[in-house]
Design a protein around this motif. Structure first.
Motif, PDB file in Angstrom:
ATOM      1  N   VAL A   5       0.708  -1.151   0.130  1.00 17.86           N
ATOM      2  CA  VAL A   5      -0.037   0.199   0.054  1.00 17.86           C
ATOM      3  C   VAL A   5       0.930   1.208  -0.035  1.00 17.86           C
ATOM      4  O   VAL A   5       1.689   1.378   0.843  1.00 17.86           O
ATOM      5  N   LEU A  31     -11.221  -3.650  -2.937  1.00 14.99           N
ATOM      6  CA  LEU A  31     -10.526  -2.376  -2.540  1.00 14.99           C
ATOM      7  C   LEU A  31     -11.202  -1.465  -1.490  1.00 14.99           C
ATOM      8  O   LEU A  31     -10.730  -1.047  -0.413  1.00 14.99           O
ATOM      9  N   ARG A  35     -10.003  -0.263   2.507  1.00 10.97           N
ATOM     10  CA  ARG A  35     -10.170   1.018   2.896  1.00 10.97           C
ATOM     11  C   ARG A  35     -10.662   0.875   4.284  1.00 10.97           C
ATOM     12  O   ARG A  35     -10.333   1.520   5.125  1.00 10.97           O
ATOM     13  N   MET A  57      -7.962   6.227  -5.429  1.00 14.69           N
ATOM     14  CA  MET A  57      -7.311   4.827  -5.471  1.00 14.69           C
ATOM     15  C   MET A  57      -6.888   4.427  -6.494  1.00 14.69           C
ATOM     16  O   MET A  57      -7.673   4.532  -7.843  1.00 14.69           O
ATOM     17  N   VAL A  59      -5.088   0.483  -8.445  1.00 13.94           N
ATOM     18  CA  VAL A  59      -4.559  -0.847  -8.224  1.00 13.94           C
ATOM     19  C   VAL A  59      -3.742  -1.326  -9.333  1.00 13.94           C
ATOM     20  O   VAL A  59      -4.168  -1.181 -10.491  1.00 13.94           O
ATOM     21  N   THR A  69     -15.255   0.732  -5.893  1.00 17.60           N
ATOM     22  CA  THR A  69     -14.406   0.323  -4.954  1.00 17.60           C
ATOM     23  C   THR A  69     -14.821  -1.230  -4.171  1.00 17.60           C
ATOM     24  O   THR A  69     -13.841  -1.943  -4.000  1.00 17.60           O
ATOM     25  N   ILE A  74      -9.013  -7.222  -4.917  1.00 19.27           N
ATOM     26  CA  ILE A  74      -7.406  -7.208  -4.927  1.00 19.27           C
ATOM     27  C   ILE A  74      -7.057  -8.897  -4.495  1.00 19.27           C
ATOM     28  O   ILE A  74      -7.593  -9.414  -4.106  1.00 19.27           O
ATOM     29  N   ASP A  78      -0.807  -7.427  -5.008  1.00 22.06           N
ATOM     30  CA  ASP A  78      -1.145  -6.082  -5.712  1.00 22.06           C
ATOM     31  C   ASP A  78      -0.438  -4.732  -4.919  1.00 22.06           C
ATOM     32  O   ASP A  78      -0.053  -5.050  -3.909  1.00 22.06           O
ATOM     33  N   ILE A  80      -1.477  -1.062  -4.118  1.00 17.45           N
ATOM     34  CA  ILE A  80      -2.634  -0.347  -3.824  1.00 17.45           C
ATOM     35  C   ILE A  80      -2.041   1.274  -3.676  1.00 17.45           C
ATOM     36  O   ILE A  80      -1.345   1.331  -2.546  1.00 17.45           O
TER      37      ILE A  80
END
Length: 89
Positions: A5, A31, A35, A57, A59, A69, A74, A78, A80
Motif C-alpha cells: 500500500v 479495494l 479501505r 485509489m 490498483v 471500490t 485485490i 497487488d 494499492i
C-alpha cells in the motif's frame, strides 16, 4: 494475503508513512474492504481515509472509480495507492 500500500502527498504526511506491506484478513478481498480495514485502525487513519473524503485509489497503477471500490477485487502481491485529488490552475 499480503499487499503493498502506497500513500501520496498529504495522505503520506497525515499518516506518517509513504508505504507499507499489509497482511489482510481473508474477508478483505476488495479495494473497499481494504479501505475499511485501514479506517478501522482509528486515529489518523480514520480521519484521512474516511468514507466521503475525496481519496483517489489505484490498483496496480490503474485508477478505480469511487463507485467501483466494492467491486474491484485485490489479490496477493497487488500494489494499492491512495492519494488526495490533485488540483491545478
Amino acid at each position: 494475503m499480503k499487499v503493498k500500500v502506497l500513500y501520496f502527498a498529504s495522505l503520506r504526511e497525515q499518516l506518517g508513512c509513504g508505504s507499507e506491506d499489509i497482511e489482510l484478513p481473508p474477508d478483505s478481498v476488495t479495494l473497499g474492504a481494504l479501505r475499511a480495514h485501514l479506517i478501522a485502525r482509528g486515529g489518523h487513519w480514520q480521519s484521512a481515509l474516511a468514507e466521503g473524503r475525496p481519496v483517489r485509489m489505484a490498483v496496480n497503477q490503474d485508477m478505480v472509480a469511487r463507485t467501483q471500490t466494492q467491486q474491484v477485487a485485490i489479490k496477493a502481491g497487488d500494489e494499492i495507492a491512495f492519494f488526495p485529488p490533485v488540483t491545478g490552475g
